[in-house]
Motif scaffolding. Structure first.
Motif, PDB file in Angstrom:
ATOM      1  N   LYS A 165      40.707  44.695  55.380  1.00 40.61           N
ATOM      2  CA  LYS A 165      41.838  45.547  55.000  1.00 40.61           C
ATOM      3  C   LYS A 165      41.967  46.742  55.942  1.00 40.61           C
ATOM      4  N   ASP A 198      45.984  41.000  48.509  1.00 36.36           N
ATOM      5  CA  ASP A 198      44.940  41.168  49.518  1.00 36.36           C
ATOM      6  C   ASP A 198      44.040  39.938  49.527  1.00 36.36           C
ATOM      7  N   VAL A 238      38.678  44.303  42.295  1.00 38.16           N
ATOM      8  CA  VAL A 238      39.706  45.135  41.676  1.00 38.16           C
ATOM      9  C   VAL A 238      39.245  46.582  41.576  1.00 38.16           C
ATOM     10  N   ASP A 239      38.000  46.793  41.191  1.00 35.88           N
ATOM     11  CA  ASP A 239      37.459  48.152  41.085  1.00 35.88           C
ATOM     12  C   ASP A 239      37.461  48.861  42.433  1.00 35.88           C
ATOM     13  N   ALA A 240      37.387  48.084  43.518  1.00 32.69           N
ATOM     14  CA  ALA A 240      37.393  48.670  44.863  1.00 32.69           C
ATOM     15  C   ALA A 240      38.808  48.867  45.396  1.00 32.69           C
ATOM     16  N   GLY A 241      39.801  48.591  44.564  1.00 33.82           N
ATOM     17  CA  GLY A 241      41.186  48.794  44.969  1.00 33.82           C
ATOM     18  C   GLY A 241      41.804  47.622  45.698  1.00 33.82           C
ATOM     19  N   HIS A 283      43.847  44.174  45.814  1.00 36.84           N
ATOM     20  CA  HIS A 283      44.853  43.471  45.012  1.00 36.84           C
ATOM     21  C   HIS A 283      44.530  41.977  45.031  1.00 36.84           C
TER      22      HIS A 283
END
Length: 207
Positions: free
Chosen positions: A25, A58, A81-84, A86
């Motif tokens: 990312k 993502d 998900v907790d790490a942002g 998607h």
């Protein structure tokens, strides 16, 4: 003390995958930023608000629900998900008996990273196999996980993995052309770099 062990176990289980996704990312954002700067014809002019085209997801996560749901797949999903990140989660059983539609194919093609979790009964699901075939069209973005199954078993469809695959194909009597497509996808995915779990050590992965 018990909670600390659980946290260490979780970290060992998902950290390599999570780090790879986040690194991808970050690299993608840097490329997009460099691309926008290169296309700016007048750097001194007031900046215009440019909204980048976003991928649908993502990460596109595909797995056989009966094997990994409420276990590794859910754990990986929650950590991402907790790490942002998607994430789209497809457990291979949301649409039993249905063919993959165009919208679903577009989700696969437009996701930045594709992660199939190939488990013991993954090849006993038409949906999972069809999704894998579509994923192989984007193999440069594909990071497979071999969950308690050996790469060689996937590549050559042998052992219990091969038995489940052959039994399923014979039981449903699929067209041989479709079966050959599935075999090719299984062979190709087994040659890609990814992660392989040890059968007796859930918390560790081999690159």
């Amino acid at each position: 003390m018990h909670r600390l062990v659980i946290r260490n176990y979780i970290a060992a289980l998902v950290a390599p995958i999570l780090l790879s996704v986040l690194a991808y990312k970050l690299l993608d954002k840097r490329r997009a930023s460099a691309h926008r700067k290169a296309e700016d014809p007048n750097p001194g002019a007031p900046a215009l608000l440019i909204l980048p085209i976003q991928s649908h997801y993502d990460v596109f996560l595909s797995f056989r629900g009966t094997d990994t749901r409420r276990a590794f797949a859910d754990l990986l999903y929650c950590c991402l998900v907790d790490a942002g990140v998607h994430v789209f989660r497809d457990d291979g059983e949301l649409r039993p008996g249905e063919d993959i539609g165009l919208e679903f194919v577009e989700d696969i093609k437009n996701s930045k990273i594709l992660i199939p979790i190939i488990s013991a009964n993954y090849a006993a699901s038409k949906w999972c196999l069809d999704v894998l075939v579509q994923m192989m069209e984007c193999k440069r973005r594909l990071l497979p996980i071999f969950y308690k199954v050996e790469r060689a078993a996937v590549q050559h469809q042998v052992g219990s993995f091969g038995e489940a695959f052959r039994y399923y194909c014979n039981w449903r009597r699929f067209d041989q052309r479709v079966v050959e497509e599935w075999k090719q996808a299984l062979e190709e995915v087994s040659l890609l770099q990814g992660w392989e779990s040890e059968k007796d050590a859930d918390g560790y992965f081999i690159l």
